[in-house]
Scaffold this motif. Structure first.
Motif, short mmCIF file in Angstrom:
data_model
loop_
_atom_site.label_atom_id
_atom_site.label_comp_id
_atom_site.label_asym_id
_atom_site.label_seq_id
_atom_site.Cartn_x
_atom_site.Cartn_y
_atom_site.Cartn_z
N MET A 1 0.85 -1.18 0.00
CA MET A 1 0.00 0.00 0.00
C MET A 1 0.90 1.25 0.00
O MET A 1 1.84 1.34 0.77
N SER A 2 0.61 2.18 -0.85
CA SER A 2 1.47 3.36 -0.97
C SER A 2 1.13 4.40 0.09
O SER A 2 0.03 4.44 0.63
N GLU A 3 2.12 5.25 0.36
CA GLU A 3 1.93 6.31 1.35
C GLU A 3 1.29 7.54 0.71
O GLU A 3 1.50 7.82 -0.46
N HIS A 4 0.52 8.23 1.48
CA HIS A 4 -0.13 9.46 1.05
C HIS A 4 0.21 10.55 2.06
O HIS A 4 0.50 10.27 3.21
N SER A 5 0.13 11.80 1.62
CA SER A 5 0.33 12.94 2.52
C SER A 5 -0.93 13.80 2.50
O SER A 5 -1.52 14.02 1.45
N TYR A 6 -1.30 14.26 3.68
CA TYR A 6 -2.50 15.07 3.84
C TYR A 6 -2.17 16.32 4.64
O TYR A 6 -1.30 16.29 5.51
N LYS A 7 -2.90 17.39 4.35
CA LYS A 7 -2.76 18.63 5.11
C LYS A 7 -4.15 19.05 5.56
O LYS A 7 -5.07 19.14 4.75
N PHE A 8 -4.28 19.30 6.86
CA PHE A 8 -5.55 19.73 7.44
C PHE A 8 -5.36 21.06 8.14
O PHE A 8 -4.36 21.26 8.83
N ASN A 9 -6.31 21.95 7.97
CA ASN A 9 -6.36 23.18 8.75
C ASN A 9 -7.32 22.91 9.90
O ASN A 9 -8.50 22.66 9.67
N VAL A 10 -6.78 22.94 11.12
CA VAL A 10 -7.55 22.56 12.30
C VAL A 10 -7.54 23.72 13.30
O VAL A 10 -6.48 24.29 13.58
N LYS A 11 -8.72 24.06 13.81
CA LYS A 11 -8.82 25.15 14.78
C LYS A 11 -8.31 24.66 16.13
O LYS A 11 -8.95 23.83 16.78
N MET A 12 -7.13 25.15 16.52
CA MET A 12 -6.51 24.79 17.80
C MET A 12 -6.16 26.09 18.52
O MET A 12 -5.51 26.96 17.94
N THR A 13 -6.60 26.22 19.77
CA THR A 13 -6.40 27.48 20.48
C THR A 13 -5.31 27.44 21.54
O THR A 13 -4.90 28.47 22.04
N CYS A 14 -4.84 26.23 21.90
CA CYS A 14 -3.82 26.15 22.95
C CYS A 14 -2.99 24.88 22.79
O CYS A 14 -3.27 24.04 21.94
N GLY A 15 -2.00 24.74 23.64
CA GLY A 15 -1.15 23.55 23.61
C GLY A 15 -1.91 22.28 23.91
O GLY A 15 -1.56 21.21 23.44
#
Length: 72
Positions: A1-15
């Protein structure tokens, strides 16, 4: 199975937010690498895992996934 790359914009407000996403990706099967950036509000994931599975795992943390895309 081949590898894929994904990019997500996620709302994160703190550590704690970015930590929750980091923890779920660290345990996810099929993820070979990931980078969670609180500053950029961005999550990069590489692995054999599907886009939908990564999306679901991030969403399960309760963080809002603003957008996502498959990278070439």
């Amino acid at each position: 199975m081949s590898e894929h790359s994904y990019k997500f914009n996620v709302k994160m407000t703190c550590g704690g937010c970015s930590g929750a996403v980091t923890r779920v990706l660290a345990k996810a099967e099929g993820v070979s690498s990931y980078d969670v950036s609180l500053e950029k509000q961005e999550v990069l994931v590489t692995g054999t895992i599907s886009y939908d599975d990564v999306y679901a795992k991030i969403a399960k943390t309760g963080k809002q996934v603003i957008s996502g895309e498959t990278l070439e």
